[in-house]
Scaffold this motif. Structure first.
Motif, PDB file in Angstrom:
ATOM      1  N   GLU A  62       0.822  -1.202   0.000  1.00 22.07           N
ATOM      2  CA  GLU A  62       0.000   0.000   0.000  1.00 22.07           C
ATOM      3  C   GLU A  62       0.858   1.255   0.000  1.00 22.07           C
ATOM      4  OE1 GLU A  62      -2.699  -0.049   3.258  1.00 22.07           O
ATOM      5  OE2 GLU A  62      -4.089  -1.433   2.277  1.00 22.07           O
ATOM      6  N   VAL A  82       1.103  10.174  -5.247  1.00 27.80           N
ATOM      7  CA  VAL A  82      -0.206   9.838  -5.791  1.00 27.80           C
ATOM      8  C   VAL A  82      -1.002  11.128  -5.954  1.00 27.80           C
ATOM      9  CG1 VAL A  82      -0.246   7.531  -4.797  1.00 27.80           C
ATOM     10  CG2 VAL A  82      -1.116   9.438  -3.459  1.00 27.80           C
ATOM     11  N   GLN A  88      -5.570   5.427  -1.012  1.00 26.71           N
ATOM     12  CA  GLN A  88      -4.677   4.296  -0.833  1.00 26.71           C
ATOM     13  C   GLN A  88      -4.588   3.567  -2.173  1.00 26.71           C
ATOM     14  OE1 GLN A  88      -3.033   4.838   2.248  1.00 26.71           O
ATOM     15  NE2 GLN A  88      -3.246   2.671   2.541  1.00 26.71           N
ATOM     16  N   VAL A  89      -3.402   3.300  -2.634  1.00 25.88           N
ATOM     17  CA  VAL A  89      -3.220   2.529  -3.857  1.00 25.88           C
ATOM     18  C   VAL A  89      -2.364   1.315  -3.536  1.00 25.88           C
ATOM     19  CG1 VAL A  89      -3.434   4.510  -5.395  1.00 25.88           C
ATOM     20  CG2 VAL A  89      -1.190   3.897  -4.505  1.00 25.88           C
ATOM     21  N   GLN A  90      -2.595   0.239  -4.256  1.00 28.04           N
ATOM     22  CA  GLN A  90      -1.833  -0.982  -4.066  1.00 28.04           C
ATOM     23  C   GLN A  90      -0.874  -1.152  -5.231  1.00 28.04           C
ATOM     24  OE1 GLN A  90      -4.862  -4.049  -3.467  1.00 28.04           O
ATOM     25  NE2 GLN A  90      -4.473  -3.947  -1.282  1.00 28.04           N
TER      26      GLN A  90
END
Length: 272
Positions: A62, A82, A88-90
């Motif tokens: 994450e 981001v 939240q990015v994976q």
């Protein structure tokens, strides 16, 4: 991994705590050597781990949200920016490890791959998402962090042969279950703490490297969950780091583990 599998693993992990919680032995009854012996057996045995020369992990890590600041720590890659700081990015990642504390970490973001490598003595990194496409050497702080990191089999397995000393500090609850708190002193005098579940005897918490945030160091704790058997070895498939003063945690979801993949030393060599 589907949500159903994650949920079933969570329920299975809770079952022992609900059934056997009253039978936890007193801390004074078990020595450090006995606790570690049971830990090694629970994780697959000393012979099983001594037969491991290389290990590879892949999955998602994450980034984003409060992690934008908390992840900037020794031994960890600077997180990619981001668009939405609260999102939240994976990000896909791959980690390769070889005996002698050799490691290679790759993280993919927007088609670009960040690389971070330690060959057991020196380290280097490439961070294209920060427009840094040249090879950069580790800072002294990053080198110290890498030197103190556990080898591929962890801090407890074969500890005496590695010159490590371990003492029992008592028992503490970790996520609702009793755990033995072990003081682990490495050969280079670096000291850290490891918590071993009093029923499963698997590591459930490790003292993380302090994180520098807003000019101050904040304590960190690494939680190990969702253990699964891979070639006879117990390996956690969910790793979550909690940094003091940071609301969001950092989660690493393991999707695949390969024991003894072929890894040439060139994978850890600094590009010319």
């Amino acid at each position: 991994m589907s949500r159903v599998i994650v949920l079933s693993c969570t329920l299975l992990a809770l079952a022992p705590a609900l059934t056997f919680g009253a039978d936890v032995p007193a801390a004074s009854k078990l020595s450090a050597a006995t606790i570690v012996e049971r830990n090694v057996a629970a994780r697959g045995g000393l012979a099983g781990w001594q037969a491991v020369h290389t290990l590879s992990w892949s999955g998602k890590v994450e980034a984003g949200g409060n992690n934008q600041r908390s992840m900037k720590a020794p031994g960890m890659p600077t997180p990619p920016p981001v668009k939405d700081p609260n999102a939240q990015v994976q990000l896909p990642f791959a980690m390769e490890m070889k005996r002698g504390r050799q490691s290679r970490l790759e993280i993919v973001f927007n088609g670009q791959t960040a690389v971070q490598v330690y060959d057991g003595t020196n380290g280097w990194k490439v961070r294209p998402f920060l427009n840094r496409n040249d090879v950069e050497t580790y800072t002294p702080e990053e080198l110290k962090m890498a030197a103190n990191a556990a080898d591929l089999d962890g801090l407890l397995i074969d500890y005496a042969a590695k010159g490590t000393k371990i003492d029992v500090e008592g028992m503490e609850p970790v996520e609702g279950r009793q755990a033995y708190k072990l003081k682990v002193a490495l050969k280079n005098n670096h000291v850290t703490n490891v918590w071993v579940d009093a029923q499963s005897f698997l590591e459930v918490k490790i003292e993380g490297a302090p994180r520098r945030l807003d000019g101050r160091l904040h304590t960190a704790a690494v939680f190990l969950r969702d253990y699964r058997k891979v070639d006879g070895l117990q390996i956690p498939f969910l790793i979550e780091t909690n940094v003091q003063g940071v609301q969001r945690t950092e989660k690493i979801q393991i999707e695949k583990v390969v024991v003894n993949p072929r890894l040439d030393d060139s994978r850890f060599a600094k590009p010319s």
